[in-house]
Design a protein around this motif. Structure first.
Motif, PDB file in Angstrom:
ATOM      1  N   VAL A 226       0.857  -1.236  -0.106  1.00 25.84           N
ATOM      2  CA  VAL A 226       0.181  -0.041   0.114  1.00 25.84           C
ATOM      3  C   VAL A 226       0.841   1.333  -0.149  1.00 25.84           C
TER       4      VAL A 226
ATOM      5  N   ASP B 144       0.889   5.649   0.160  1.00 26.83           N
ATOM      6  CA  ASP B 144       0.183   6.367   0.247  1.00 26.83           C
ATOM      7  C   ASP B 144       0.980   7.770  -0.460  1.00 26.83           C
TER       8      ASP B 144
ATOM      9  N   SER C 198      -9.582  -1.105  -6.901  1.00 30.14           N
ATOM     10  CA  SER C 198      -8.458  -1.094  -6.550  1.00 30.14           C
ATOM     11  C   SER C 198      -8.820  -3.287  -5.996  1.00 30.14           C
TER      12      SER C 198
ATOM     13  N   TYR D  61       0.692  -3.882  -5.893  1.00 30.92           N
ATOM     14  CA  TYR D  61       1.180  -1.716  -5.253  1.00 30.92           C
ATOM     15  C   TYR D  61      -0.206  -2.221  -5.404  1.00 30.92           C
ATOM     16  N   ILE D  62      -0.819  -1.109  -4.498  1.00 32.62           N
ATOM     17  CA  ILE D  62      -1.707  -0.100  -4.595  1.00 32.62           C
ATOM     18  C   ILE D  62      -1.678   1.320  -4.357  1.00 32.62           C
ATOM     19  N   ASP D  63      -2.001   1.907  -4.480  1.00 30.80           N
ATOM     20  CA  ASP D  63      -1.847   3.041  -3.857  1.00 30.80           C
ATOM     21  C   ASP D  63      -3.395   4.016  -3.458  1.00 30.80           C
ATOM     22  N   GLY D  64      -2.986   4.504  -2.529  1.00 36.87           N
ATOM     23  CA  GLY D  64      -4.073   5.104  -1.364  1.00 36.87           C
ATOM     24  C   GLY D  64      -3.261   6.844  -0.779  1.00 36.87           C
TER      25      GLY D  64
ATOM     26  N   THR E 137      -6.820   5.576   1.687  1.00 36.37           N
ATOM     27  CA  THR E 137      -5.759   4.347   2.534  1.00 36.37           C
ATOM     28  C   THR E 137      -5.949   3.413   3.759  1.00 36.37           C
TER      29      THR E 137
ATOM     30  N   LEU F 236      -8.816   1.124   2.914  1.00 34.83           N
ATOM     31  CA  LEU F 236      -8.421  -0.136   2.143  1.00 34.83           C
ATOM     32  C   LEU F 236      -7.627  -1.230   3.178  1.00 34.83           C
ATOM     33  N   VAL F 237      -6.470  -0.339   4.073  1.00 35.46           N
ATOM     34  CA  VAL F 237      -6.220  -1.601   4.946  1.00 35.46           C
ATOM     35  C   VAL F 237      -6.601  -2.288   5.749  1.00 35.46           C
TER      36      VAL F 237
ATOM     37  N   THR G  83      -0.656  -6.554   4.639  1.00 31.47           N
ATOM     38  CA  THR G  83      -0.065  -5.768   3.512  1.00 31.47           C
ATOM     39  C   THR G  83       1.401  -5.286   4.588  1.00 31.47           C
TER      40      THR G  83
END
Length: 333
Positions: free
Chosen positions: A6, A8, A205, A215-218, A232, A235-236, A246
Motif C-alpha cells: 500500500v 500512500d 482497487s 502495488y495499490i495507491d491510497g 488508505t 483499504l488497509v 499489507t
C-alpha cells in the motif's frame, strides 16, 4: 511479509486539494504517522510532480525539496517516493530529489507516451531508486495499447508498471481486463492508482488486486485530486478482513488519518456534482479546482466546462484549455 504494498499518496496527490500549500510541519506530522503505521513507501511532491511549482500548475507554498527532506528526517523505515512527469520535471529535479532522500521514482506519462520517459527511467535506475512506470489516464487507451506501453516501460528498466485511473472514470471490469492483460504480458510487478469520482476507487482497487496487481495507491481520508483516491486506512482494513497482508498497522494508520489529515482538509473529500461529472466525462482529476475557478470567472456552469473538456479528450498539462473553454461557453450564451 507484504502480499500487497500500500503506497500512500496523500502528500503528493493531496497537494492538489491543498492548493500546493502543505507546510513543513504538516508533512512532518503525516510522515511520522505513516512511519508509525509501517507504510513502506509514501509520495511527497508538488501535485504535478517534481518541478510542478509554476503559474500554470500552481505555486508551492514551500519548496518541495524541503518537504521531501522533512519527510525523510521523520522516517527510519518508511521511504519517500516522488513523481516526475517528463516535460514538467527534468532529470536534474530527480537528482535533487535523491539528494533530499527519495528512494523511489514514479515516472508518469500519458498512457500512449511511455517512450518520453525512457531516459528518466534509465536515470532513476542509475541513481539506485526503485523505479516505476506510471501510465496516466488509462481509460483513454484500449487494453492492447496499454500492454505495449507497459512493455516499453519494462524494456527501459522499470521495476513496476502502474495502470493509473487519473480521471476516476474506469469501471471494475475495465480494471480487471487491463491488469490481467499486463499480468500475462509483462514480467514486472503491477500497480494500480484510483480516483473516486464515481465512488469506485475501492471496488477498482480490489478488482486490480484480484487480477494480479501487487502495488495499490491510497490517500489518507481520500486526500487527493477530484474526489480523492482509494482511502488508505479503509483499504488497509478491507484487505485485513480479506486476510491479505499489507504490513500496515490498522490502528496507527487510522490515527494518522484522523489526527493529522482530517484537521487540515480544506473541504470534505466527497463526490460533488463537479467531481462526479469529471469521472463521468473522463477528465483529469487535478482539473477540478481550476475548473471551479474558471466557472466563477466567466459565469458559466462548471459541469459544462468538464463535459466539453471530456469531449476534447484533454490530458494533464492542458490546464490552459479550461479557461479557453469557459470563455467560449460564456460567449455562446
Amino acid at each position: 511479509m507484504r502480499d500487497i504494498h500500500v503506497l500512500d499518496v496523500s502528500l503528493r496527490d493531496g497537494s492538489h486539494s491543498m492548493k500546493h500549500a502543505f507546510t513543513e510541519q504538516q508533512v512532518r506530522n503525516i510522515a511520522s504517522g505513516l512511519e508509525r503505521a509501517n507504510i513502506e513507501y509514501f509520495e511527497v511532491a508538488h501535485g504535478d510532480g517534481l518541478g510542478g511549482s509554476s503559474l500554470q500548475y500552481g505555486l508551492s507554498a514551500v519548496d518541495e525539496l524541503k518537504l521531501i527532506e522533512a519527510a525523510v528526517e521523520e522516517c527510519t523505515n518508511a521511504k519517500v517516493a516522488v513523481l516526475l512527469i517528463p516535460g514538467i520535471g527534468i532529470k536534474d529535479d530527480l537528482k535533487e530529489a535523491v539528494k533530499a532522500g527519495a528512494k523511489m521514482a514514479r515516472i508518469a506519462t500519458h498512457v500512449t507516451e511511455a517512450d518520453i520517459g525512457a531516459q528518466h527511467i534509465a536515470m532513476s535506475r542509475e541513481l539506485g531508486l526503485k523505479t516505476v512506470g506510471f501510465l496516466m489516464m488509462a481509460h483513454m487507451a484500449p487494453t492492447d495499447v496499454i500492454v505495449k506501453q507497459a512493455q516499453l516501460f519494462e524494456s527501459y528498466g522499470a521495476e513496476i508498471v502502474y495502470v493509473t485511473d487519473s480521471a476516476g472514470n474506469m469501471l471494475p471490469h475495465q480494471v480487471t481486463e487491463r491488469i490481467r492483460a499486463l499480468k500475462e504480458n509483462v514480467g514486472i510487478e503491477i500497480g494500480f492508482h484510483a480516483h473516486n469520482n464515481l465512488s469506485l476507487a475501492m471496488a477498482n482497487s480490489l478488482a486490480a488486486i484480484e487480477a494480479g496487481a501487487t502495488y495499490i495507491d491510497g490517500s489518507l481520508r481520500a486526500l487527493g485530486a477530484g474526489s480523492g483516491n482509494t482511502q488508505t486506512e479503509v483499504l488497509v482494513a478491507v484487505l485485513q478482513r480479506l486476510g491479505i497482508q499489507t504490513g500496515v498497522d490498522l490502528y496507527n494508520i487510522i490515527d494518522v488519518a484522523n489526527k493529522m489529515v482530517a484537521p487540515i482538509l480544506p473541504r470534505p473529500q466527497e463526490i460533488s456534482g463537479s467531481s462526479l461529472i469529471m469521472g463521468y466525462a473522463g477528465v483529469y482529476s487535478s482539473f477540478l479546482l481550476h475548473t471551479e475557478k474558471a466557472a466563477r470567472q466567466f459565469g458559466v456552469d462548471e459541469r459544462e466546462i468538464l463535459i466539453e473538456l471530456g469531449e476534447r479528450k484533454t490530458v494533464g498539462g492542458q490546464e490552459d484549455l479550461i479557461y479557453e473553454v469557459a470563455q467560449q461557453l460564456m460567449l455562446a450564451k
